[in-house]
Scaffold this active site. Structure first.
Site, PDB file in Angstrom:
ATOM      1  N   ASN A 154       0.790  -1.233   0.000  1.00 24.55           N
ATOM      2  CA  ASN A 154       0.000   0.000   0.000  1.00 24.55           C
ATOM      3  C   ASN A 154       0.823   1.285   0.000  1.00 24.55           C
ATOM      4  O   ASN A 154       0.451   2.265   0.645  1.00 24.55           O
ATOM      5  CB  ASN A 154      -0.977   0.023   1.187  1.00 24.55           C
ATOM      6  CG  ASN A 154      -1.949  -1.110   1.135  1.00 24.55           C
ATOM      7  OD1 ASN A 154      -1.703  -2.167   1.718  1.00 24.55           O
ATOM      8  ND2 ASN A 154      -3.044  -0.945   0.416  1.00 24.55           N
TER       9      ASN A 154
ATOM     10  N   LYS B 159       0.677 -12.700  -2.283  1.00 21.49           N
ATOM     11  CA  LYS B 159       1.569 -11.861  -3.084  1.00 21.49           C
ATOM     12  C   LYS B 159       2.898 -11.640  -2.366  1.00 21.49           C
ATOM     13  O   LYS B 159       3.969 -11.769  -2.969  1.00 21.49           O
ATOM     14  CB  LYS B 159       0.907 -10.530  -3.410  1.00 21.49           C
ATOM     15  CG  LYS B 159       1.731  -9.670  -4.360  1.00 21.49           C
ATOM     16  CD  LYS B 159       0.990  -8.427  -4.760  1.00 21.49           C
ATOM     17  CE  LYS B 159       1.695  -7.232  -4.202  1.00 21.49           C
ATOM     18  NZ  LYS B 159       1.042  -5.978  -4.438  1.00 21.49           N
TER      19      LYS B 159
ATOM     20  N   HIS C  69      -2.614  -4.662 -10.886  1.00 19.24           N
ATOM     21  CA  HIS C  69      -2.171  -4.191 -12.195  1.00 19.24           C
ATOM     22  C   HIS C  69      -1.767  -5.358 -13.102  1.00 19.24           C
ATOM     23  O   HIS C  69      -2.138  -5.389 -14.278  1.00 19.24           O
ATOM     24  CB  HIS C  69      -1.012  -3.203 -12.036  1.00 19.24           C
ATOM     25  CG  HIS C  69      -1.313  -2.139 -11.039  1.00 19.24           C
ATOM     26  ND1 HIS C  69      -2.258  -1.155 -11.263  1.00 19.24           N
ATOM     27  CD2 HIS C  69      -0.837  -1.924  -9.788  1.00 19.24           C
ATOM     28  CE1 HIS C  69      -2.332  -0.370 -10.204  1.00 19.24           C
ATOM     29  NE2 HIS C  69      -1.489  -0.818  -9.301  1.00 19.24           N
TER      30      HIS C  69
END
Length: 160
Positions: free
Chosen positions: A39, A127, A147
């Site tokens: 983030n 991730k 993305h």
């Protein structure tokens, strides 16, 4: 079909970018740096990691520090309180599970076992685990963020 498409894409990317680089960092540093990258942007996450390592040169010093001091060191990366708590909890739990701060044993585990171990820590998702296995151990994994997922949809690798 999807695997062959991914393999072809991976081969083209590897050839173009010459991605066969040996790991250069301590695997636990990579895990902590990846948590700090959540983030936020690369510039701020790198600064947060650099500040953390300057203020706390050893994992033991992070382990024994007040959360507020860790938070102060990493505040540039955003979500400082949450990340400080996660990092400290991770180090406590890692020391309890393994007796030290060495996660190099993951190199000898399967991808599935490595992911299972890493995601057992609060704040470490798929991730993050994938990034550690890829960047610390050159494992054949492909961490996916929003993305990358969008790109994979556009090139037809997935349809979600």
């Amino acid at each position: 079909m999807r695997q062959s498409k991914l393999k072809k894409i991976s081969e083209v990317i590897a050839k173009f970018f010459k991605t066969e680089n040996p790991p250069k960092s301590n695997p636990l540093d990579i895990l902590i740096a990846t948590i700090l990258s959540q983030n936020t942007n690369d510039v701020n996450s790198h600064r947060a990691f650099k500040n953390l390592k300057e203020k706390f040169p050893s994992f033991e010093s992070i382990l024994t520090a007040d959360v507020s001091k860790i938070e102060e060191a990493i505040k540039i990366g955003g979500l400082a309180h949450q990340k400080a708590v996660r990092i400290k909890e991770l180090l406590v739990e890692l020391k309890e599970k393994t007796g030290d701060f060495d996660i190099s044993f993951l190199k000898n585990l399967s991808i599935e076992e490595g992911i299972k171990f890493l995601t057992s820590f609060k704040g470490v998702g798929l991730k993050t685990a994938g990034c550690v296995l890829l960047f610390a151990f050159n494992k054949n994994v492909f961490p996916v963020d929003t993305h990358i997922h969008r790109i994979l949809n556009r090139v037809g690798v997935v349809k979600t």
